[in-house]
Design a protein around this motif. Sequence first.
Motif, PDB file in Angstrom:
ATOM      1  N   PHE A   4      -8.181   1.296   5.284  1.00 61.39           N
ATOM      2  CA  PHE A   4      -6.750   1.025   5.455  1.00 61.39           C
ATOM      3  C   PHE A   4      -6.008   2.346   5.540  1.00 61.39           C
ATOM      4  O   PHE A   4      -6.388   3.329   4.891  1.00 61.39           O
ATOM      5  CB  PHE A   4      -6.199   0.251   4.251  1.00 61.39           C
ATOM      6  N   CYS A   5      -4.942   2.353   6.310  1.00 53.37           N
ATOM      7  CA  CYS A   5      -4.079   3.531   6.368  1.00 53.37           C
ATOM      8  C   CYS A   5      -2.638   3.062   6.232  1.00 53.37           C
ATOM      9  O   CYS A   5      -2.268   2.000   6.736  1.00 53.37           O
ATOM     10  CB  CYS A   5      -4.225   4.259   7.700  1.00 53.37           C
ATOM     11  N   VAL A  27       1.042  -0.836   7.609  1.00 57.29           N
ATOM     12  CA  VAL A  27      -0.420  -0.856   7.443  1.00 57.29           C
ATOM     13  C   VAL A  27      -1.118  -0.852   8.797  1.00 57.29           C
ATOM     14  O   VAL A  27      -0.741  -1.591   9.698  1.00 57.29           O
ATOM     15  CB  VAL A  27      -0.856  -2.126   6.671  1.00 57.29           C
ATOM     16  N   LEU A 157      -1.854  -4.833  -0.252  1.00 55.88           N
ATOM     17  CA  LEU A 157      -2.945  -5.065   0.698  1.00 55.88           C
ATOM     18  C   LEU A 157      -3.767  -6.292   0.295  1.00 55.88           C
ATOM     19  O   LEU A 157      -4.218  -7.051   1.153  1.00 55.88           O
ATOM     20  CB  LEU A 157      -3.854  -3.830   0.777  1.00 55.88           C
ATOM     21  N   ILE A 169      -8.358   3.572   1.120  1.00 59.88           N
ATOM     22  CA  ILE A 169      -6.942   3.488   1.512  1.00 59.88           C
ATOM     23  C   ILE A 169      -6.400   4.904   1.698  1.00 59.88           C
ATOM     24  O   ILE A 169      -6.296   5.670   0.731  1.00 59.88           O
ATOM     25  CB  ILE A 169      -6.101   2.743   0.458  1.00 59.88           C
ATOM     26  N   THR A 171      -3.339   6.986   2.066  1.00 62.71           N
ATOM     27  CA  THR A 171      -2.052   6.555   1.513  1.00 62.71           C
ATOM     28  C   THR A 171      -0.823   7.144   2.202  1.00 62.71           C
ATOM     29  O   THR A 171       0.290   6.981   1.703  1.00 62.71           O
ATOM     30  CB  THR A 171      -1.997   6.879   0.010  1.00 62.71           C
TER      31      THR A 171
END
Length: 201
Positions: A4-5, A27, A157, A169, A171
């Motif tokens: 995830f970013c 996201v 998320l 992730i 962040t």
Amino acid sequence: MKIFCIGRNYIDHAKELNNKVPKKPLVFMKPPTALTYNKMVPYPTFSKSVHYELELVLHISKGGKDIKLSKANKHIGAIAIGIDFTARDIQADCKAKGHPWEIAKGFDNAATLSPLYAASEFDLASTKFSLSLNGKLVQSGDTKDMIFKTDYLVHYLSQYFTLEPGDLIYTGTPAGVGPIKKGDKLEGRLEDRLILENVIA
Ligand code: ZN
């Protein structure tokens, strides 16, 4: 494993790219093939403007769904730093057309990662990290300046995606992003430890 970013998670970075400060986390995801622990990072053939974005990275050690905010930081077993490489020219084109920007963010080697460090060694509410380019400091961040904090990101998320051990992730990046060219040397520090080194090939 999912990557995830989070976009625009620091006010000063949102402003430098003339973006609005988001009310909810922005996201996006990168495929696992974007991830690399290698020092050498090839400059992609399809872009003329690749930017570095140094980010604090959370490593999920305990999965879950609908994770409560109060328990969320317990799901983060380790942290690292990594660079979210972005083909800015392609991203700008995608944004202008209202298209998804995966090809600008999810290409091979677009997510570098340092070794992992136990999250318990750090105060996630205020952890500093920085990046130098060819020996000159270009980015310095502190998790206290995040718009959405680490626990909120995990909580948020997990409402949409089941989190699994090993998920990462990224962040979001503080201000100071900029272009790279072949031969550039990027050095990332977590607090004062030099733990990430990338050379553009
Ligand atoms: Zn980013």
